[in-house]
Write an enzyme that holds these catalytic residues in place. Sequence first.
Site, PDB file in Angstrom:
ATOM      1  N   SER A 137       0.876  -0.989  -0.013  1.00 19.95           N
ATOM      2  CA  SER A 137      -0.100   0.100  -0.089  1.00 19.95           C
ATOM      3  C   SER A 137       0.830   1.379  -0.022  1.00 19.95           C
ATOM      4  CB  SER A 137      -0.674  -0.034   1.364  1.00 19.95           C
ATOM      5  OG  SER A 137      -0.053   0.086   2.486  1.00 19.95           O
ATOM      6  N   HIS A 142      -3.400  -5.709   2.565  1.00 21.62           N
ATOM      7  CA  HIS A 142      -2.622  -6.691   3.292  1.00 21.62           C
ATOM      8  C   HIS A 142      -3.394  -7.760   3.780  1.00 21.62           C
ATOM      9  CE1 HIS A 142       0.513  -3.441   4.752  1.00 21.62           C
ATOM     10  NE2 HIS A 142       0.494  -3.492   3.473  1.00 21.62           N
ATOM     11  N   GLU A 144      -4.136  -2.588   9.473  1.00 19.71           N
ATOM     12  CA  GLU A 144      -3.395  -2.987  10.443  1.00 19.71           C
ATOM     13  C   GLU A 144      -4.152  -2.617  11.931  1.00 19.71           C
ATOM     14  OE1 GLU A 144       0.607  -1.422  10.321  1.00 19.71           O
ATOM     15  OE2 GLU A 144       0.740  -1.735   8.250  1.00 19.71           O
ATOM     16  N   GLU A 178       1.706  -9.277   6.879  1.00 17.56           N
ATOM     17  CA  GLU A 178       2.627  -8.884   8.047  1.00 17.56           C
ATOM     18  C   GLU A 178       2.237 -10.072   9.094  1.00 17.56           C
ATOM     19  OE1 GLU A 178       2.087  -4.622   8.713  1.00 17.56           O
ATOM     20  OE2 GLU A 178       3.025  -4.194   6.890  1.00 17.56           O
ATOM     21  N   ASP A 234      -3.561   1.265  11.997  1.00 17.32           N
ATOM     22  CA  ASP A 234      -2.820   1.960  10.747  1.00 17.32           C
ATOM     23  C   ASP A 234      -4.134   1.554   9.670  1.00 17.32           C
ATOM     24  OD1 ASP A 234      -2.021   3.026   8.351  1.00 17.32           O
ATOM     25  OD2 ASP A 234      -0.416   1.596   8.217  1.00 17.32           O
ATOM     26  N   GLU A 271      -2.958   5.841  12.762  1.00 17.49           N
ATOM     27  CA  GLU A 271      -2.259   6.135  11.538  1.00 17.49           C
ATOM     28  C   GLU A 271      -2.951   6.372  10.184  1.00 17.49           C
ATOM     29  OE1 GLU A 271       1.116   3.486  11.024  1.00 17.49           O
ATOM     30  OE2 GLU A 271       1.339   3.737   8.852  1.00 17.49           O
ATOM     31  N   ASP A 278       1.947   8.488   7.523  1.00 22.83           N
ATOM     32  CA  ASP A 278       2.693   7.584   6.746  1.00 22.83           C
ATOM     33  C   ASP A 278       2.573   7.882   5.272  1.00 22.83           C
ATOM     34  OD1 ASP A 278       4.214   5.680   5.614  1.00 22.83           O
ATOM     35  OD2 ASP A 278       2.732   3.847   6.047  1.00 22.83           O
ATOM     36  N   LYS A 285      10.287   5.462   7.301  1.00 22.37           N
ATOM     37  CA  LYS A 285      10.854   4.125   6.401  1.00 22.37           C
ATOM     38  C   LYS A 285      11.809   4.531   5.405  1.00 22.37           C
ATOM     39  CE  LYS A 285       6.011   2.238   6.071  1.00 22.37           C
ATOM     40  NZ  LYS A 285       4.738   2.311   5.437  1.00 22.37           N
ATOM     41  N   HIS A 340       8.969  -1.309   9.167  1.00 20.29           N
ATOM     42  CA  HIS A 340       9.231  -2.256   8.385  1.00 20.29           C
ATOM     43  C   HIS A 340       8.183  -1.912   7.047  1.00 20.29           C
ATOM     44  CE1 HIS A 340       5.406  -5.031   9.226  1.00 20.29           C
ATOM     45  NE2 HIS A 340       5.269  -3.710   9.208  1.00 20.29           N
TER      46      HIS A 340
HETATM   47  P1  PGA Z   1       3.239  -1.109   3.153  1.00 18.70           P
HETATM   48  O1  PGA Z   1       2.254  -0.944   4.315  1.00 18.70           O
HETATM   49  O2  PGA Z   1       4.645  -1.619   3.396  1.00 18.70           O
HETATM   50  O3  PGA Z   1       2.257  -1.998   2.149  1.00 18.70           O
HETATM   51  O4  PGA Z   1       3.358   0.202   2.432  1.00 18.70           O
HETATM   52  C1  PGA Z   1       2.807  -0.832   5.471  1.00 18.70           C
HETATM   53  C2  PGA Z   1       2.041   0.605   6.107  1.00 18.70           C
HETATM   54  O5  PGA Z   1       1.327   1.138   5.403  1.00 18.70           O
HETATM   55  O6  PGA Z   1       2.719   1.186   7.234  1.00 18.70           O
HETATM   56 ZN    ZN Z   2       0.939   2.752   7.103  1.00 13.02          ZN
END
Ligand code: PGA
Ligand code: ZN
Length: 419
Positions: free
Chosen positions: A42, A159, A168, A209, A246, A289, A316, A341, A369
């Site tokens: 994503s 995911h 998440e 994840e 998230d 998030e 994010d 990230k 991650h």
């Molecule tokens: P992604 O998801 O690694 O698929 O972007 C992680 C997140 O959105 O925090």
């Molecule tokens: Zn995110």
Amino acid sequence: MSKISKVWSREILDSRGIPTLETAVMVDSGQIGVSAVPAGTSTGTHEALELRDTDNPRYLGKGVLKAVENVNTVLAQAVIGMDPQNQLEIDKKLVEIDGTENKSKYGANAISQSAAKCASLVVGKPLYAWIFDLASIGGITKTVKIPTPLLNMINGGLHGAGNLDFQEFWVIPASNKSFAEGLQMGVEIYLTIGENLARRGAIHSVGHEGGYAPNLFTNADAFEVFVESIKQTKYSMGRDIFLGLDVAANSFYKNGEYLIKDKSSAMEESALLEYYKSLKEQYQIAILEDAFQEDAWNGWKKLYAELGNSVLIVGDDLLVTNSKRVEKAIAEKACNGAVIKTNQIGTVSETLHVVKMVKDAGWKTVVSHRSGETNDGFVADLAVGIAADYVKFGAPARGERVAKYNRLTAIEYELSKSS
Ligand code: PGA
Ligand code: ZN
């Protein structure tokens, strides 16, 4: 002084079976730093580009041979002869030679991370201690710290299994718990949730994840399973454990509206904000998030104004570890926490620069991650070295996720011996 004598890369697979790069940086004294590039599912549209061989049918057009070739030729030539301890100069060179706003010329490559690993070997320090040295020169932190984990129990959105909208669902150990205590609590709750989902006949897979991807009816049902499961452990919500999300709202946003299973029709920003408020009251949501789409600045500002005192509002896809977007978010009071990230921006130095901005603004940091991961533990050392407040490495299950949690366990042990 050591000099970089060789740089090479090869195509490996990430945890989703999709190709990525593993890159090595070697110095004339023989040490080799190796690191891999993670990738998102994503991804935010403002992130650095993943260069893929879209014109080549191998791996359904997802190969990275072009990016590998770029490392082995032009990028290697650019950094050979440089001192791996001079992270800033190496990263400046990488940024300069690519020359694009989003690293789209040569693509993500992990040279920067591998150079940092190589430097840590040259100076004879653990990687987190070397990153701490880089971070303390930049005035980012005065101590190392093991962050609190945001443990991802249920995976939805892009995911998951196509059933839940939010991406998440986390449990968050109280900040007075040690990392080891928090991890143990997380695992006990994770296993209890698994049993309860199985009893409901609702579990049929895990997501990207490592969290369960159950066929529940609504997003709020996932929280109901959390509440039920936490009650069956010895931990209490609001004291030992908090919940977080998230949302990754990009994935259910269309034409200015948000459609989720909990509601019969699509919601405008204000209605979604009211829904978040009710979730917060009911389920002790401590961290939220990407509650709105990545360019919905007005929604973010309203959310922060109304909930920012009691909930950590984290960006994010909104921020993508990019200093320009972080600057705007600080000026506009859009949030008070940032996901960090390295692969969203491309180099360690640019990442440290963003961390400095975020910390100076008094925000919290969440080192993260990606959904497509490898067993590389770099991100765990990074989090300790910059004294991040939180990490998110997915569920406490699946090899590529526990590689990071286990690295934190090792660092916590090491630090306890040296203090
Ligand atoms: P992604 O998801 O690694 O698929 O972007 C992680 C997140 O959105 O925090
Ligand atoms: Zn995110």
